[in-house]
Design an enzyme around this catalytic site. Structure first.
Site, PDB file in Angstrom:
ATOM      1  N   LYS A 134      49.106  44.157  35.965  1.00  0.00           N
ATOM      2  CA  LYS A 134      49.724  43.960  37.279  1.00  0.00           C
ATOM      3  C   LYS A 134      50.849  42.934  37.226  1.00  0.00           C
ATOM      4  O   LYS A 134      51.800  43.009  38.014  1.00  0.00           O
ATOM      5  CB  LYS A 134      48.666  43.579  38.315  1.00  0.00           C
ATOM      6  N   ALA A 179      46.650  31.885  44.525  1.00  0.00           N
ATOM      7  CA  ALA A 179      45.929  30.616  44.605  1.00  0.00           C
ATOM      8  C   ALA A 179      46.123  29.896  45.938  1.00  0.00           C
ATOM      9  O   ALA A 179      45.159  29.428  46.545  1.00  0.00           O
ATOM     10  CB  ALA A 179      46.346  29.717  43.444  1.00  0.00           C
TER      11      ALA A 179
END
Length: 339
Positions: free
Chosen positions: A196, A145
């Site tokens: 992941k 982010a």
């Protein structure tokens, strides 16, 4: 659907990725209303155009506003972005369901497999919102982010069974620094995004134990192999795991200090208990800690071998020492690479 332009977007959730994706949309020329749980966060976004609790130093576009009223936030939305953690998606969406505009495209930012039901996030959304699966768009790819919020070049994947809906969100989020691609393989994109986080935990633990690049490359590659095995069993396109939602997301999450899962794992590798690592993270548990449990159950249910995921489960939920688990992984029966 491809002829419809998405102009008005609601983002439900004001954490780091939700705020970042709201910025991506606004920088692409969209009008964005964010829903925040805490009044002070909504007031800061609305009045100061910042969300310093999650993205310190990042100024948000004027096209973004915020409220704590879900009905107010959702009124007139052409797309609704669900930006809450995977394990709270069901309860949150249940509360919002009756407020969703009937024609809005639903977009999922969550990456995980739900505990108990073992459903992917798009499946949870389809069930609770009572909409067909082809009305849900999934966002995946290397999505750290802070880097995206700073305007650093990045790409993502927008997956939907209905390609026209994916294209509509692609057009709504394409800007000078964020390049979204479309994909119709929702299963593969969601599994890549969920798995992941678990592999990133293992890479963090390896770093905490003092291991270097060879170990990291081994964990990333073998982690990708077990993710692809699960995907193949569940009907995913193998090519997806060679793309942004597979290896792209995996590399970013496993190698960056901005990755909460990697950082969390590193603390455990240095000898901290899960509870200590959680306290150091401000009480937040990394998604991979929960996901290793649900993904392990999902894999066992369909007969897929996922040794790294099993190892992370044993460390996070059975209290096993990471060094011992690593030794057991190395000592497993020898085999052909692709078997």
């Amino acid at each position: 659907m491809s002829a419809i332009t998405v102009q008005s977007v609601t983002v439900l959730g004001a954490g780091s990725w939700g705020t970042t994706f709201a910025k991506v949309l606004a920088d692409a020329g969209r009008d964005v209303t964010m829903w925040a749980r805490r009044p002070e966060v909504a007031a800061e976004i609305r009045g100061e155009h910042t969300n310093n609790g999650y993205l310190p130093g990042v100024r948000l576009p004027d096209r973004i506003t915020a409220t704590t009223g879900a009905a107010e936030a959702l009124a007139g939305a052409q797309a609704v972005v669900l930006a809450v953690p995977s394990q709270t998606l069901r309860v949150n969406l249940t509360g919002w369901r009756d407020l969703l505009p009937p024609e809005a495209i639903l977009v999922s930012l969550a990456k995980g497999v739900e505990l108990g039901t073992l459903k992917r996030m798009s499946e949870v959304i389809s069930e609770i919102a009572e909409v067909p699966a082809d009305e849900v768009v999934v966002v995946s790819g290397p999505n750290l982010a802070r880097e995206i919020a700073q305007g650093q070049p990045a790409a993502g994947v927008l997956a939907c069974v209905d390609h026209d809906r994916a294209v509509a969100i692609q057009q709504a989020s394409f800007n000078s620094y964020f390049r979204p691609y479309t994909n119709t393989d929702v299963i593969g994109c969601e599994l890549g995004g969920a798995c992941k986080n678990v592999i990133a935990l293992s890479c963090g633990m390896a770093a905490g134990l003092g291991f270097g690049a060879n170990t990291m490359a081994t964990l990333i590659t073998r982690g990708l192999a077990e993710t692809a095995r699960l995907g193949a069993k569940l009907g995913a396109d193998p090519l997806t795991f060679a793309g942004l939602a597979g290896v792209g997301d995996l590399v970013a999450t496993c190698t960056s200090p901005l990755s909460r899962n990697r950082t969390f794992g590193e603390r455990i590798g240095r000898g901290e208990a899960v509870e200590q690592a959680q306290a150091a993270a401000g009480g937040q548990v990394a998604e991979g800690v929960m996901s290793c449990r649900s993904i392990r159950e999902l894999a066992r249910g369909v007969g897929v071998d996922m040794p790294i995921t099993e190892a992370m489960y044993r460390v996070c939920h059975e209290g096993m020492d990471p060094a011992r688990v690593g030794a057991e992984l190395l000592g497993r029966q020898q085999k052909h690479e692709w078997s």
